[in-house]
Scaffold this active site. Structure first.
Site, short mmCIF file in Angstrom:
data_model
loop_
_atom_site.label_atom_id
_atom_site.label_comp_id
_atom_site.label_asym_id
_atom_site.label_seq_id
_atom_site.Cartn_x
_atom_site.Cartn_y
_atom_site.Cartn_z
N LEU A 1 5.17 -3.43 0.15
CA LEU A 1 3.84 -3.59 0.76
C LEU A 1 2.73 -3.44 -0.28
CD1 LEU A 1 4.31 -1.60 4.10
CD2 LEU A 1 4.41 -4.07 3.74
N TYR B 1 8.54 13.61 -8.72
CA TYR B 1 7.66 13.40 -7.57
C TYR B 1 7.19 14.76 -7.06
CZ TYR B 1 9.41 8.55 -7.15
OH TYR B 1 9.74 7.23 -7.37
N SER C 1 -0.15 -4.45 3.69
CA SER C 1 0.41 -3.94 4.94
C SER C 1 -0.34 -4.46 6.16
CB SER C 1 0.35 -2.41 4.96
OG SER C 1 -1.01 -1.97 4.99
N ARG D 1 1.98 -0.96 -2.16
CA ARG D 1 1.32 0.34 -1.96
C ARG D 1 0.33 0.30 -0.80
NH1 ARG D 1 2.25 -1.11 -6.86
NH2 ARG D 1 3.58 0.20 -8.16
N GLY D 2 0.62 -0.52 0.19
CA GLY D 2 -0.23 -0.61 1.38
C GLY D 2 -1.21 -1.75 1.33
#
Length: 331
Positions: free
Chosen positions: A206, A56, A212, A208-209
Site C-alpha cells: 500500500l 523494530y 490505501s 505505506r498507506g
C-alpha cells in the site's frame, strides 16, 4: 486463506503475511492492546507468516509479538526476522552490521525476545558493504545446521547479490517493496528470483498507506512517522501521487471493492510466488486488506489498473535519499 510453499526450498506459509513493524515503529504511536488483538485476528483469519525485525522499536516489536503469541502452538505460525540494522539510544539508524559473529549475537537476542527456539526465515535487512554477502549467508547456514534457523531469506538486494547468496546456501525468498507504484523489481530482480526458485515477500503493497485510499493531502505525519520524510509524500509529488490513487479508486468502484483491496489483489495477481505482507496495526485495516483475498482481477481489470497507474508513474523515490543509498536493490 490458502497456503503454499515459500519458494522452492522454504516453509509452507499463508498466501498473505502480517508485517508487524508499524506496531512498534516508523508510523508514530500504536496501541499495544489493539496491536495484540490484530495479531490474534490475523491468526484467526489463517495468516501464518509474521514478519518482524530485531531493530523494530529496538527490540520492542519482538517482545510485543512474544506477548501476542504466548500460548499459540509454535507450528501455527512462521516467524520471518530481519537483522543487521543498528539503532542509537535516540532511535536513529547508525548503520548496518552483517558480520558473522554479530549475526550470531543478534540471533541469540532475537530468540530470547521472541521466546522461541528457532526462527523460520532469517535474513539480513540490507547488504552490508563491508561484509561479502557470501560470509553472512555462510554464517546463517551454520545456524541452520545448528537448528536455530530453518530457512534463509534476503531483503532489498539486487540480482547480482541474489546469485552470490544462492550459490552459498538455498534462499527461500527475497523481501522487497512491490506495489502498483513500486515496480522496480520487474526488470531484473524478479526474473532472477524466478530463475532460482526464490519467492517474493512483498512489503509496502500500500506504499505505506499512500495508495490505501485513506491518505489525504491534509493529513500530516508527525513525530517519527517516516512518511513525513518520504519524497512521495512531499509537495507536488503528493498531489500527483494522490491523483493516481483517485484513478485507481475509479477502477475499484467499478468492482465494488476498496482501493486497498484492489491494489493488494494486483500484487497477489502477479504470480503465486508473490506473497503480500499486510502491514496492519488495527483489526479494521487488517480486515479490509484481507478482503483482497476475495478480489479476482480479470485481464480487463489489470489493463484498467495499468492505465490508471502506469509503471513508473509515481513521483518521488520510495525512501529518503540517505536511505536509498543503502539499497543494493536500487543499484
Amino acid at each position: 486463506m490458502q497456503t503454499r510453499q515459500l519458494g522452492a526450498t522454504g516453509p509452507t506459509v499463508s498466501q498473505f503475511g502480517l508485517g508487524a513493524m508499524g506496531m512498534s515503529d516508523m508510523y508514530g504511536p500504536a496501541d499495544r492492546d489493539e496491536s495484540i488483538a490484530t495479531v490474534h485476528a490475523a491468526l484467526e483469519a489463517g495468516v501464518t507468516l509474521i514478519d518482524t525485525g530485531d531493530f523494530y522499536g529496538s527490540g520492542h516489536n519482538e517482545m510485543l509479538l512474544a506477548e501476542a503469541l504466548k500460548g499459540v502452538a509454535r507450528d501455527r505460525y512462521q516467524l520471518s526476522v530481519k537483522f543487521g540494522g543498528l539503532r542509537g539510544p535516540d532511535g536513529g539508524f547508525v548503520g548496518y552490521d552483517n558480520r558473522p559473529n554479530s549475526m550470531k549475537n543478534f540471533l541469540a537476542m532475537t530468540l530470547k525476545r521472541l521466546q522461541v527456539d528457532h526462527i523460520d526465515v532469517y535474513r539480513p535487512s540490507r547488504l552490508d558493504p563491508q561484509v561479502p554477502i557470501e560470509e553472512t549467508i555462510g554464517a546463517i547456514g551454520e545456524m541452520v545446521q545448528a537448528g536455530y534457523v530453518r530457512h534463509i531469506g534476503l531483503s532489498e538486494v539486487g540480482a547480482e547479490t541474489i546469485r552470490k547468496a544462492a550459490a552459498v546456501h538455498p534462499i527461500c525468498d527475497l523481501q522487497i517493496e512491490y506495489s502498483v507504484i513500486s515496480r522496480g523489481i520487474e526488470a531484473a530482480i524478479l526474473p532472477t528470483c524466478r530463475e532460482l526458485g526464490i519467492a517474493i515477500t512483498a512489503y509496502g503493497v500500500l506504499a505505506r498507506g499512500l495508495i490505501s485510499g485513506h491518505w489525504s493531502k491534509d493529513r500530516t505525519a508527525a513525530g517519527r512517522d517516516i512518511r513525513g520524510f518520504n519524497p512521495r509524500y512531499q509537495g507536488d509529488n503528493l498531489d500527483h501521487n494522490l491523483a493516481l490513487v483517485e484513478a485507481l479508486r475509479a477502477v475499484a468502484e467499478t468492482k465494488g471493492v476498496a482501493v486497498a483491496q484492489l491494489v493488494i489483489a494486483w500484487v497477489a495477481a502477479q504470480g503465486e510466488d508473490i506473497f503480500p505482507l499486510i502491514g496492519a496495526r488495527r483489526r479494521e485495516r487488517l480486515g479490509e486488506a484481507l478482503g483482497a483475498l476475495d478480489v479476482t482481477l480479470t485481464p480487463a481489470d489489470l489493463a484498467a489498473i495499468e492505465a490508471a497507474a502506469p509503471k513508473g508513474a509515481a513521483r518521488g523515490d520510495r525512501y529518503p535519499t540517505a536511505m536509498m543509498q543503502h539499497l543494493d536493490s536500487e543499484r
